[in-house]
Design an enzyme around this catalytic site. Structure first.
Site, mmCIF file in Angstrom:
data_model
loop_
_atom_site.group_PDB
_atom_site.id
_atom_site.type_symbol
_atom_site.label_atom_id
_atom_site.label_comp_id
_atom_site.label_asym_id
_atom_site.label_seq_id
_atom_site.Cartn_x
_atom_site.Cartn_y
_atom_site.Cartn_z
ATOM 1 N N TYR A 1 4.392 -7.113 -0.380
ATOM 2 C CA TYR A 1 5.606 -6.667 0.313
ATOM 3 C C TYR A 1 6.449 -7.888 0.706
ATOM 4 O O TYR A 1 5.961 -8.761 1.435
ATOM 5 C CB TYR A 1 5.158 -5.867 1.541
ATOM 6 N N ASP B 1 -3.187 -3.526 6.305
ATOM 7 C CA ASP B 1 -1.932 -2.836 6.631
ATOM 8 C C ASP B 1 -2.002 -1.478 5.933
ATOM 9 O O ASP B 1 -1.908 -1.391 4.709
ATOM 10 C CB ASP B 1 -0.751 -3.683 6.129
ATOM 11 N N ILE C 1 -0.039 1.220 6.349
ATOM 12 C CA ILE C 1 1.208 1.929 6.646
ATOM 13 C C ILE C 1 1.465 3.086 5.675
ATOM 14 O O ILE C 1 2.150 4.043 6.010
ATOM 15 C CB ILE C 1 2.396 0.931 6.669
ATOM 16 N N LYS D 1 6.668 5.276 7.208
ATOM 17 C CA LYS D 1 6.558 5.784 5.837
ATOM 18 C C LYS D 1 6.013 7.210 5.802
ATOM 19 O O LYS D 1 6.596 8.090 5.193
ATOM 20 C CB LYS D 1 5.644 4.869 5.004
HETATM 21 C C1 LIG Z 1 3.398 -2.972 3.632
HETATM 22 C C2 LIG Z 1 4.440 -2.858 4.703
HETATM 23 N N1 LIG Z 1 4.170 -3.312 5.936
HETATM 24 C C3 LIG Z 1 5.082 -3.244 6.914
HETATM 25 C C4 LIG Z 1 6.334 -2.696 6.694
HETATM 26 C C5 LIG Z 1 7.316 -2.629 7.837
HETATM 27 O O1 LIG Z 1 7.371 -1.336 8.343
HETATM 28 P P1 LIG Z 1 8.116 -0.911 9.694
HETATM 29 O O2 LIG Z 1 9.375 -0.219 9.285
HETATM 30 O O3 LIG Z 1 7.182 0.037 10.391
HETATM 31 O O4 LIG Z 1 8.362 -2.132 10.484
HETATM 32 C C6 LIG Z 1 6.653 -2.200 5.427
HETATM 33 C C7 LIG Z 1 7.984 -1.627 5.166
HETATM 34 O O5 LIG Z 1 8.429 -1.456 4.060
HETATM 35 C C8 LIG Z 1 5.677 -2.278 4.405
HETATM 36 O O6 LIG Z 1 5.925 -1.814 3.168
#
Ligand SMILES: Cc1ncc(COP(=O)(O)O)c(C=O)c1O
Length: 483
Positions: free
Chosen positions: A149, A234, A236, A276
């Site tokens: 990312y 992570d 997410i 997400k």
């Molecule tokens: C792997 C990953 N971590 C963190 C984030 C950041 O997310 P947030 O909008 O909750 O700050 C993203 C956003 O695209 C992501 O893809």
């Protein structure tokens, strides 16, 4: 831009990454955004990992529960003052309870989470940075598998002073982390005089859209045990897994291996956010989960710099406590993502373009190596510019994710309507047909080749593996990227 002398080095250094090519595409999109009715020739945004597929489910819940948005409690009493007044950095217990319930549900209730080990943050961005502030500083390294990312350069390095050392993964094994890649990254960090503090993985992966298997997770666990370092997962995208194999959280592996009492129990941390899975990046709701009481205490204090507003916590605590809603939402959202994913994969396939096989995320990792004029990152940027400026699709080049192989791109599919996706697929098909026709000596009639077969183009001056690795490492150290 001329640097103002009186500002700090942090304010004026260039490692935030907003000048990267990645942002250029966004800027172009902002100038000329596609609209189904008003701007049919505009740029379609395929570089934004946003989930807009299940808004109707949230909106209908809101209309059935008008008290929540009206600052009213369960019995219709006004709770405006309670929400408006001072909030301490521990967050609202009712929200933390609802959040851990939701996190467990996303993991099929195979693991449970203790609300006292949860730290609330303003999104995963803040969670990742806060965790880095707890684990690392200047002179330290975090090992991160590529492609990763682009925002990690900002989140993990910019203000903390720590460095990212890439764990190079390649298409030869579908970008899986191997023991030799881990060891190589570890050695690389040492050769740069960096002290390795952690491995950070994204599971499911952004940009690959794949989940890590138990075997891979075990490999990581063995590695961090052996090196006595931390492991950050992570997670997410944990609610976006729409196909087999099912999602395995690192916390499940920790439980299964009965590591309670072992040193590593305190060195595994999970990052999560509602940006997400629930499609709420604007609400800025994230979390760190850790068994390490020192990390939890320090991160809680640091969370003062990025709290989640009481109003948002209140709304989400009621929403996420509603079992009927969460159960239906999780399943329905996955089905919608699955359908969208298949539309993108089949649309690209009809243009002779293959994707890495994937089962999760809001994007596909797309193989356009056969469309490059040479096997170089310059050619990747040349193709990217054509796709942004001529085809009018904003997609993300693999180099912005520190991929070591030129020709991979990330294409998002959940931030637009089906009709817009259809237009995007038509545009790309026409573009590929045009390239094939205009390329002299190309076996044009046979462009439906699988990704692993030889590219149609003949490669000019390929970079050696070593120089590629150096290039990507340089990017990682000095050239931050953005989401
Ligand atoms: C792997 C990953 N971590 C963190 C984030 C950041 O997310 P947030 O909008 O909750 O700050 C993203 C956003 O695209 C992501 O893809």
């Amino acid at each position: 831009m001329k640097q103002p002398l009186s500002l700090s080095s942090k304010a004026t250094c260039n490692t935030h990454g907003q000048d990267s090519s990645y942002f250029l595409g966004w800027q172009e999109y902002e100038k000329d955004p596609y609209d189904e009715i008003h701007n049919q020739g505009g740029i379609i945004q395929m570089g934004l990992a946003e989930n807009q597929l299940s808004f109707d489910l949230l909106e209908s819940w809101l209309s059935e529960n008008p008290n929540v948005a009206g600052f009213k409690g369960n019995h219709g009493e006004l709770i405006f003052r309670e929400l408006a007044l001072f909030q301490d950095y521990h967050g609202r217990l009712s929200f933390k309870q609802a959040m851990v319930k939701f996190m467990a549900e996303l993991r099929g209730n195979k693991v449970s989470f203790d609300p006292s080990k949860l730290v609330l943050t303003a999104g995963a961005t803040s969670a990742n940075e806060t965790l880095m502030f707890c684990l690392a500083e200047k002179g330290d390294a975090i090992l991160v598998p590529t492609p990763y990312y682009p925002g990690f350069d900002r989140d993990l390095k910019w203000r903390t002073g720590a460095e990212i050392v890439p764990i190079h993964c390649t298409s030869s094994n579908r970008f899986k982390v191997t023991s030799s890649a881990l060891e190589q990254a570890y050695r690389e960090a040492h050769s740069l005089d960096l002290n390795v503090k952690a491995v950070l993985v994204t599971n499911p992966s952004n940009p690959l859209g794949t989940t890590m298997t138990r075997k891979e997770l075990s490999l990581l666990m063995d590695f961090v045990i052996d090196k006595e370092i931390h492991l950050v997962s992570d997670e997410i995208y944990s609610g976006t897994v729409f196909g087999p194999p099912s999602f395995v959280s690192i916390m499940e592996v920790l439980d299964e291996r009965k590591y309670d009492g072992h040193d590593v129990w305190d060195r595994v941390h999970v990052v999560y956010s509602l940006s997400k899975d629930l499609g709420l990046p604007g609400f800025r709701v994230g979390a760190i989960y850790s068994n390490n009481e020192y990390v939890v205490a320090a991160a809680t204090k640091m969370s003062s710099f990025g709290l989640v507003s009481s109003q948002t916590q209140h709304f989400l605590s009621v929403l996420l406590s509603d079992d009927k809603f969460t159960c239906n939402y999780i399943e329905e959202n996955k089905q919608r993502l699955k359908l969208r994913h298949s539309l993108l994969v089949s649309g690209l396939s009809s243009a002779g373009i293959c994707c890495l096989e994937s089962n999760s995320g809001l994007f596909c990792w797309v193989d356009m190596r056969h469309l490059l004029s040479s096997n170089t990152f310059e050619a990747e940027m040349e193709l990217w510019r054509k796709i942004v400026f001529r085809v009018k699709l904003n997609i993300s080049p693999g180099s912005s994710c520190h991929c070591t192989e030129p020709g991979w791109f990330r294409l998002c599919f959940a931030n637009m309507s089906e009709a817009t996706l259809d237009v995007a697929m038509r545009r790309i098909k026409e573009f590929v047909a045009e390239i094939v026709v205009t390329r002299p000596g190309n076996p044009a009639s046979n462009n439906q080749r699988p990704s692993h077969s030889r590219p149609l183009t003949s490669f000019r001056s390929p970079l050696s593996k070593k120089s590629l690795a150096k290039w990507v490492f340089r990017l990682s150290l000095h050239d931050g990227r953005e989401r």
